[in-house]
Design a protein around this motif. Structure first.
Motif, short mmCIF file in Angstrom:
data_model
loop_
_atom_site.label_atom_id
_atom_site.label_comp_id
_atom_site.label_asym_id
_atom_site.label_seq_id
_atom_site.Cartn_x
_atom_site.Cartn_y
_atom_site.Cartn_z
N THR A 166 0.82 -1.21 0.00
CA THR A 166 0.00 0.00 0.00
C THR A 166 0.85 1.26 0.00
O THR A 166 0.49 2.26 -0.63
CB THR A 166 -0.95 0.01 1.21
OG1 THR A 166 -0.20 -0.14 2.42
CG2 THR A 166 -1.96 -1.12 1.12
N GLY A 221 0.20 3.23 -3.20
CA GLY A 221 -0.86 4.16 -2.83
C GLY A 221 -0.87 5.44 -3.62
O GLY A 221 -1.93 5.95 -4.02
N LEU A 225 -5.75 -3.52 -3.89
CA LEU A 225 -4.55 -3.10 -3.17
C LEU A 225 -4.53 -3.73 -1.79
O LEU A 225 -5.52 -3.68 -1.06
CB LEU A 225 -4.53 -1.57 -3.06
CG LEU A 225 -3.34 -0.94 -2.34
CD1 LEU A 225 -2.04 -1.23 -3.09
CD2 LEU A 225 -3.55 0.57 -2.23
#
Length: 267
Positions: free
Chosen positions: A198, A202, A228
């Protein structure tokens, strides 16, 4: 790295050493602008070579069975967290009944092949001719070397039931966005793509959400094509559940088609 320093060089299935190592890869020569009319005589032979790569790949992988491809950086070292993460992902893939496919190189690829090998699963490597990062890692049980990126990329999609993507560079992004494009355009359907990490991914997800979906260059539901997570088990579970759903859908569609054919009766 100069060619004198290289111990060996893979050109498709052929291994070269010393002065036999070429200055340019096969892909590089193919993509060079043609000069004069020589290409008229040389390109038909290239077509046969390209055809042979597809034949070789299809022949080697046709009986592989269900598999999941794992992508990530070739530059990760055994002491990096991503190396251990890739091994865990591969172990979960094997425990779920799938083979593991990677690009066959070092880093995350080696780690995933090692994880599959140590879990007594099938460890596959699809190598590519490059001026660096040559050869398949030692944990590959079934390996195929390619000259052309496009032939190799076809094998990843055709013989995988999903992609799990760990942190990586341009090559990893290339595979990721090619798969996304194929799914978005429905060239392949119900094909799960999972990003592991992540913190690493991200920012990319935020950019896709705000700069692409936000500007309308993709649909908002295209964000659902990516999953994710930081959990290796969850990453594999996403692929497994997606494929169970796909198989149920295929069975339902087949049953409906058979029912319609029976209702229509003989012509």
């Amino acid at each position: 790295m100069s060619r004198e320093r290289k111990r060996h060089y893979w050109k498709g299935p052929v291994q070269l050493r010393g002065r036999q190592i070429p200055e340019k890869t096969t892909d590089e020569r193919l993509l060079e602008p043609s000069e004069g009319a020589d290409w008229v005589h040389s390109d038909p032979w290239r077509v046969l070579r390209i055809q042979s790569e597809f034949v070789e790949g299809f022949g080697a992988l046709a009986e592989l069975g269900p598999a999941v491809s794992v992508f990530g950086s070739a530059r990760m070292r055994p002491e990096d967290a991503e190396y251990d993460l890739a091994q865990q992902v591969a172990r979960h893939i094997v425990e779920a009944g799938y083979a593991v496919i990677t690009g066959g190189g070092p880093g995350v690829m080696e780690a995933a092949n090692k994880g599959a090998h140590d879990a007594d699963g099938i460890s596959v490597g699809l190598g590519i001719e490059l001026p660096f990062e040559q050869g398949l890692n030692e944990y590959v049980d079934l390996g195929v070397n390619f000259r052309y990126f496009f032939a190799r990329k076809m094998m990843f999609v055709k013989y995988s039931e999903g992609f799990i993507v760990l942190p990586g560079g341009y090559g990893t992004l290339d595979e990721l966005f090619e798969a996304l494009t194929l799914v978005q355009t429905q060239k392949v359907k119900r094909f799960p793509i999972v990003l592991v990490g992540t913190q690493f991914w991200g920012g990319l997800i935020d950019w896709i959400r705000h700069s692409l979906a936000g500007r309308g260059t993709i649909s908002s539901h295209d964000l659902d094509l990516l999953h994710l997570t930081d959990d290796p088990a969850e990453a594999v579970d996403v692929v497994v559940k997606a494929n169970r759903s796909r198989r149920r859908q295929e069975m339902a569609e087949a049953a409906e088609a058979a029912a319609q054919a029976g209702a229509a009766g003989p012509e």
